[in-house]
Design a protein around this motif. Structure first.
Motif: not given
Length: 138
Positions: A8-9, A55-58, A127-128
């Motif tokens: 996430g970060i 952006n962190l939420a995204w 992220v993946t």
């Protein structure tokens, strides 16, 4: 849970810098030239604290969704799923904004949907990749 936090970060950082690159540099003149009348309400200097949180939420949304969507995604699958997720969210937001405000022209709205989809694809790959990293010594 630790991988979701780290992914996430990482996703948030990737989204922040891609947003700066795409919207702040590559598309800045186009978006300004094609913005609707209400776009003049844009802040001269963005509120960076809230932009970072957004952006962190995204990034966390991507980490949670891609982490749960299916286990063991390849980077190519994460890229495609990230693009699909961004496309659906961009369609929802941009079509709603176009239908209810004068912030976007049609050209600006379509460019934003494409840009968000590309950013989402790259963010999905990042992220993946983080989600698929193995612990050292494991």
């Amino acid at each position: 849970m630790n991988k979701i936090l780290i992914a996430g970060i990482a996703g948030g950082v990737v989204f922040f810098f891609l947003g700066w690159l795409v919207y702040g540099i590559i598309m800045m003149d186009f978006m300004s030239a094609n913005a609707g009348p209400a776009a003049s309400m844009q802040k001269q200097v963005p509120d960076m604290f809230h932009l970072v949180i957004a952006n962190l939420a995204w990034g966390f949304l991507y980490a949670i969704v891609l982490g749960k969507w299916s286990s063991g995604l390849s980077i190519a699958q994460g890229t495609m799923r990230g693009a699909l997720l961004a496309l659906m969210v961009a369609l929802f937001i941009d079509l709603t904004m176009y239908a209810t405000t004068t912030m976007f022209t049609m050209e600006c709205m379509l460019a934003d949907i494409v840009a968000m989809t590309v950013i989402g694809a790259i963010g999905g790959a990042a992220v993946t990749w983080v989600l698929g990293m193995k612990k050292s010594g494991a």
